[in-house]
Design a protein around this motif. Structure first.
Motif, PDB file in Angstrom:
ATOM      1  N   ASN A 252       0.826  -1.211   0.000  1.00  0.00           N
ATOM      2  CA  ASN A 252       0.000   0.000   0.000  1.00  0.00           C
ATOM      3  C   ASN A 252       0.859   1.259   0.000  1.00  0.00           C
ATOM      4  OD1 ASN A 252      -2.540  -1.317   0.060  1.00  0.00           O
ATOM      5  ND2 ASN A 252      -2.339  -1.668   2.249  1.00  0.00           N
ATOM      6  N   ALA A 253       1.974   1.215   0.734  1.00  0.00           N
ATOM      7  CA  ALA A 253       2.888   2.356   0.730  1.00  0.00           C
ATOM      8  C   ALA A 253       3.526   2.536  -0.639  1.00  0.00           C
ATOM      9  CB  ALA A 253       3.972   2.168   1.786  1.00  0.00           C
ATOM     10  N   LEU A 254       3.846   1.426  -1.301  1.00  0.00           N
ATOM     11  CA  LEU A 254       4.419   1.495  -2.642  1.00  0.00           C
ATOM     12  C   LEU A 254       3.439   2.117  -3.619  1.00  0.00           C
ATOM     13  CD1 LEU A 254       6.666   0.798  -4.652  1.00  0.00           C
ATOM     14  CD2 LEU A 254       5.637  -1.472  -4.900  1.00  0.00           C
ATOM     15  N   LEU A 255       2.171   1.736  -3.515  1.00  0.00           N
ATOM     16  CA  LEU A 255       1.145   2.333  -4.370  1.00  0.00           C
ATOM     17  C   LEU A 255       1.057   3.833  -4.124  1.00  0.00           C
ATOM     18  CD1 LEU A 255      -1.280   2.258  -6.305  1.00  0.00           C
ATOM     19  CD2 LEU A 255      -2.718   1.636  -4.342  1.00  0.00           C
ATOM     20  N   THR A 256       1.080   4.229  -2.862  1.00  0.00           N
ATOM     21  CA  THR A 256       1.007   5.655  -2.524  1.00  0.00           C
ATOM     22  C   THR A 256       2.204   6.418  -3.075  1.00  0.00           C
ATOM     23  OG1 THR A 256      -0.147   5.063  -0.469  1.00  0.00           O
ATOM     24  CG2 THR A 256       0.765   7.283  -0.619  1.00  0.00           C
ATOM     25  N   LEU A 257       3.386   5.858  -2.911  1.00  0.00           N
ATOM     26  CA  LEU A 257       4.594   6.517  -3.419  1.00  0.00           C
ATOM     27  C   LEU A 257       4.562   6.623  -4.937  1.00  0.00           C
ATOM     28  CD1 LEU A 257       7.213   4.749  -1.128  1.00  0.00           C
ATOM     29  CD2 LEU A 257       6.616   7.175  -1.068  1.00  0.00           C
ATOM     30  N   ARG A 258       4.120   5.574  -5.589  1.00  0.00           N
ATOM     31  CA  ARG A 258       4.102   5.592  -7.054  1.00  0.00           C
ATOM     32  C   ARG A 258       3.098   6.610  -7.582  1.00  0.00           C
ATOM     33  NH1 ARG A 258       3.348   0.152 -10.494  1.00  0.00           N
ATOM     34  NH2 ARG A 258       1.457   0.076  -9.240  1.00  0.00           N
ATOM     35  N   VAL A 259       1.933   6.678  -6.949  1.00  0.00           N
ATOM     36  CA  VAL A 259       0.948   7.684  -7.361  1.00  0.00           C
ATOM     37  C   VAL A 259       1.511   9.087  -7.174  1.00  0.00           C
ATOM     38  CG1 VAL A 259      -1.280   8.708  -6.752  1.00  0.00           C
ATOM     39  CG2 VAL A 259      -1.082   6.239  -7.001  1.00  0.00           C
ATOM     40  N   GLY A 260       2.175   9.311  -6.034  1.00  0.00           N
ATOM     41  CA  GLY A 260       2.769  10.621  -5.797  1.00  0.00           C
ATOM     42  C   GLY A 260       3.844  10.964  -6.803  1.00  0.00           C
ATOM     43  N   ARG A 279       5.758   6.095 -16.201  1.00  0.00           N
ATOM     44  CA  ARG A 279       5.415   5.094 -15.188  1.00  0.00           C
ATOM     45  C   ARG A 279       6.660   4.343 -14.723  1.00  0.00           C
ATOM     46  NH1 ARG A 279       3.949  -0.246 -15.886  1.00  0.00           N
ATOM     47  NH2 ARG A 279       3.817   0.091 -18.123  1.00  0.00           N
ATOM     48  N   ARG A 280       7.564   4.035 -15.655  1.00  0.00           N
ATOM     49  CA  ARG A 280       8.764   3.287 -15.310  1.00  0.00           C
ATOM     50  C   ARG A 280       9.671   4.099 -14.376  1.00  0.00           C
ATOM     51  NH1 ARG A 280      10.721   2.946 -19.996  1.00  0.00           N
ATOM     52  NH2 ARG A 280       9.512   1.144 -20.640  1.00  0.00           N
TER      53      ARG A 280
END
Length: 319
Positions: A252-260, A279-280
């Motif tokens: 979930n933290a990875l998803l948050t970081l990636r969105v940011g 995205r990459r």
């Protein structure tokens, strides 16, 4: 040269529908509010006619202010700047000048005393300004990811965690856009949310599994290597629970970081970004930040589980 993808514009019909629905609800609300004002003023007139007139004027002024303040605030939002497709076109030069004018009013750049120079390349100066804003927004994104990591790792409630993560992402995108533009337009926000959602959802399932294998699991192994000693001796059964909790929080933290990170790239782009490359690069940066989040906060989770295990052991021995 890769083909640049145009910003998502399929939301325009939805925006028009929402505006019409909003206007209809606003009119209905005004009718109900005006009816209540008349009833209150009529009641006060029964006490004294002057009191009824004063009440009517005061309530109408309050109603008018409640209507005008949000409207003025909305109208003060800046219009979105369309990004030209060709860097050699006159529109691109005008776009850079308008971007410079807006960045000169950015409060974060003013705090850093960032100045534009006529002697240097304008595009390079804008990119440097975006680097400063990127550092500011990275702190915000990392803080949101930390909250998501701790909350979802401890709660272990799938439905509740989903709503929490969704709310965090929605708020985070708004706050990140405020750092770059301070007063983003409605069209800009819709475009940002749409582009980020489309980019994140692209091949998300396979990519998340690869990231979990390559990034999350080695980090967990290295951190837990010296951290499991904090648990109570004999509480080996809690190991799986701890690992699953940290893994859930990490994803979930990875998803948050990636969105940011994706949002930062969209907001700081001076050309139409190519979605796959964006995205990459955002994923690589998010993985690096994930390691920092896990190393800084995994100990807190271990201590929480250790405390719970000790309390459970004490209660068991009492009986």
């Amino acid at each position: 040269r890769p083909v640049m993808e145009k910003p998502v514009d399929t939301f325009q019909p939805i925006i028009k529908i929402l505006i019409r629905v909003g206007i209809g609800l606003l009119v209905l609300l005004l009718i109900i509010a005006f009816n209540n004002v008349i009833q209150i003023s009529t009641f006060m007139s029964g006490i004294h006619p002057l009191l009824g007139q004063i009440t009517l004027v005061v309530l109408l002024l309050v109603l008018l202010s409640l209507l005008l303040l949000p409207l003025l605030s909305f109208l003060s939002f800046r219009k979105a700047l369309p990004i030209p497709e060709d860097e050699n076109s006159p529109e691109f030069a005008n776009y850079l000048q308008e971007t410079k004018r807006r960045l000169q009013k950015n409060r974060y750049l003013r705090e850093k005393d960032y100045q534009f120079s006529d002697e240097s390349d304008l595009k390079d100066q804008i990119l440097k300004a975006y680097e400063i804003l990127g550092k500011q927004s990275r702190v915000l994104v990392k803080g949101k990811a930390t909250g998501v990591f701790l909350s979802t790792a401890i709660s272990q409630n799938g439905v509740l965690d989903s709503f929490f993560v969704l709310g965090t992402l929605t708020k985070m995108l708004w706050e990140v856009s405020r750092i770059y533009e301070e007063r983003p337009s409605l069209a800009r926000l819709v475009s940002l949310y749409g582009n980020v959602a489309a980019t994140v959802l692209m091949a998300r399932g396979i990519e998340d599994l690869d990231l979990l294998d390559e990034q999350v699991e080695p980090l967990i192994a290295s951190i837990l290597g010296g951290g499991m000693a904090t648990l109570v001796p004999g509480a080996v059964m809690a190991t799986n629970l701890v690992v699953n909790s940290i893994t859930e929080g990490s994803v979930n933290a990875l998803l948050t970081l990636r969105v940011g990170c994706i949002a930062q790239r969209y907001l700081s782009s001076v050309t139409i970004p190519e979605r796959k490359a964006l995205r990459r690069s955002a994923t690589i940066e998010a993985c690096g930040l994930l390691g920092e989040v896990m190393k800084d906060n995994t100990v807190l989770i271990l201590k929480a589980f250790a405390k719970g295990a000790r309390n459970a052991a004490k209660n068991t021995f009492k009986f």
